[in-house]
Design an enzyme around this catalytic site. Structure first.
Site, short mmCIF file in Angstrom:
data_model
loop_
_atom_site.label_atom_id
_atom_site.label_comp_id
_atom_site.label_asym_id
_atom_site.label_seq_id
_atom_site.Cartn_x
_atom_site.Cartn_y
_atom_site.Cartn_z
N ASP A 201 3.96 -14.45 11.65
CA ASP A 201 2.61 -14.80 11.21
C ASP A 201 1.67 -13.61 11.37
O ASP A 201 1.12 -13.38 12.45
CB ASP A 201 2.10 -16.00 12.02
CG ASP A 201 0.78 -16.56 11.51
OD1 ASP A 201 0.11 -15.88 10.70
OD2 ASP A 201 0.42 -17.68 11.91
N GLU B 6 0.83 -1.21 0.00
CA GLU B 6 0.00 0.00 0.00
C GLU B 6 0.86 1.26 0.00
O GLU B 6 1.74 1.41 0.85
CB GLU B 6 -0.92 0.01 1.23
CG GLU B 6 -1.85 1.22 1.27
CD GLU B 6 -2.81 1.17 2.45
OE1 GLU B 6 -3.31 2.22 2.85
OE2 GLU B 6 -3.07 0.05 2.96
N HIS C 223 -1.92 10.32 0.24
CA HIS C 223 -2.08 8.94 -0.18
C HIS C 223 -2.20 8.84 -1.69
O HIS C 223 -1.58 7.99 -2.33
CB HIS C 223 -3.32 8.35 0.48
CG HIS C 223 -3.57 6.92 0.12
ND1 HIS C 223 -2.83 5.88 0.67
CD2 HIS C 223 -4.44 6.35 -0.74
CE1 HIS C 223 -3.26 4.74 0.16
NE2 HIS C 223 -4.23 4.99 -0.69
N LYS D 5 -7.18 -0.38 11.59
CA LYS D 5 -6.52 -0.75 10.34
C LYS D 5 -5.27 0.09 10.14
O LYS D 5 -4.23 -0.41 9.68
CB LYS D 5 -7.49 -0.57 9.17
CG LYS D 5 -7.02 -1.22 7.86
CD LYS D 5 -6.26 -0.28 6.96
CE LYS D 5 -5.89 -0.92 5.64
NZ LYS D 5 -5.09 -0.03 4.77
#
Length: 435
Positions: A282, A83, A379, A266
């Site tokens: 993981d 991202e 962004h 998030k």
């Protein structure tokens, strides 16, 4: 070069120059970096030993967050993420945090929980008492199944039994708490569950159900805090005091609304997951534990909160974070080994603190953007470069095409192709003039 995470203008230099700078600062050789990262670090033959039905490998960008200072130590932090803006955001926010002294951590012992489900229990209270009375025996049996861990100072630490549901369910669960030292611990904890299950069922006059770890490792929490001075948060259009108010407001919004909390978290996990991936850990287990912890009260809540303290913004993140610096993928994947070498961590707790600090940095960057210019400005500028690449731009044209579509406020593949055509026509025209 002394260990540092400050590299002004790092994004302006070439990939080879960045590798040289990081090699000097971390002690990882340039050759080691090249071998670990070129072509994704592993080939199809090695990948075939990792998972089933392999066709090849799938590479993701491997970047580094800069300016990260945790508990008085600088770290160049590897991040694997697709991202745009995540790495830049972590670096920029960490620079702001440095102005207040950096991040401070508090990490629990590396205790994981092995779950043994018991069913068809006629008298659950009696079974709980019986298991409690034999806790020493159960711990000894558990340690016998993991001698290597015991030799390294780890091992079973506690036995906890509790009822599930009501009497009609006839069900209970036994937790065996295991100190996993510097391992993530999944295989160790599962081994313990299978080693003690039959004996627990015998003591409880029950049947054995599931035997496996839980990823809600709430005995293995990491807490990271920071204090950011108002001046470090200021933008061209807003002073630092106003930015603090905006971030505190955004934090409170997440505390009151689970819909906002999901996106807030998030942002935290953007940073944590990228570090977890880079170090061969993981990320799915980490995500499961983090979100389960966020809902522990029965209502989904933010993992981080932000408050004003005079002229400072104070942030804190708390979550379960089971990471390892030994075992698993770390033994095989050269990029994972490189990441740990670059970080220079001494144990799994220090790695967890760094990952959580990067998560808090990403959260700060997102909230600051939302409270000031809005999330899209920075962004989408980063996203435009990916769009330019998809349109076929290469070399210097990537940045030029990205700039054109951002200026046009049309960050689409079609717009990028048009911009590329315009630049190609200009280049052709210039060549004709020269001829």
């Amino acid at each position: 070069m002394a260990r540092t995470s400050r590299f002004p203008g790092f994004y302006k230099v070439t990939v080879d120059e960045r590798r040289a700078l990081v090699a000097d600062a971390t002690g990882a050789g340039v050759d080691e970096i090249e071998r670990a990262l070129d072509q994704g670090g592993i080939d199809a033959d090695v990948a075939d030993k990792f998972v089933e039905n392999v066709l090849g490998t799938y590479a993701l960008p491997y970047g580094v967050a800069l300016n990260v200072r945790v508990d008085g130590h600088d770290h160049v932090v590897p991040m694997v993420v697709e991202e745009p803006s995540v790495v830049a955001a972590a670096s920029n926010a960490s620079k702001m945090v440095r102005e207040g002294g950096g991040f401070t951590s508090d990490v629990d012992a590396p205790h994981m929980i092995s779950q043994i489900q018991l069913t068809d229990v006629d008298d659950v209270p009696r079974a709980i008492d019986a298991i409690d009375a034999r806790a020493i025996e159960i711990l000894a049996r558990a340690d016998e199944s993991i001698p290597g861990l015991v030799a390294r100072g780890g091992g079973a630490r506690a036995v906890e039994a509790r009822q599930l549901g009501d009497a009609s369910d006839r069900m209970m669960v036994v937790h065996v708490v295991v100190d996993c030292r510097d391992a993530m611990g999944a295989n160790l904890v599962n081994t313990v569950a299978e080693a003690v299950a039959d004996r627990l069922a015998e003591i409880a006059h029950a049947k054995v159900g599931l035997r496996i770890l839980t990823n809600l490792c709430d005995k293995r929490l990491v807490r990271v805090t920071c204090r950011v001075p108002a001046d470090a948060l200021a933008t061209d259009d807003m002073d630092g005091q106003a930015v603090i108010d905006g971030i505190v407001n955004a934090s409170r919004f997440a505390e009151l609304d689970p819909y906002r909390a999901a996106t807030h978290n998030k942002g935290v996990m953007n940073g944590i997951d990228a570090v977890v991936l880079a170090t061969g850990n993981d990320w799915r287990a980490v995500e499961a534990g983090a979100h389960a912890y966020a809902a522990r009260s029965g209502r989904y809540s933010p993992l981080s909160i932000w408050r004003r303290d005079g002229d400072f913004l104070v942030g804190k993140v708390e979550l379960p974070l089971a990471l390892g610096t030994v075992g698993g993928t770390l033994r095989v994947h050269p990029a994972a080994r490189l990441s740990l070498r670059m970080l220079n961590v001494t144990d799994a707790g220090q790695l967890a603190a760094i990952a959580a600090a990067v998560g808090l940095a990403n959260n700060l960057a997102a909230l600051r953007a939302l409270a000031t210019d809005g999330i899209q400005r920075g962004h989408m500028a980063q996203h435009a470069r990916s769009v330019a690449l998809a349109a076929g731009a290469g070399g210097d044209l990537v940045q030029r095409v990205a700039h054109m579509i951002v200026e046009a406020r049309d960050i689409t593949l079609e717009a990028a192709k048009r911009a590329l055509s315009v630049l190609a026509a200009e280049s052709e025209g210039a060549s004709l003039i020269e001829d």
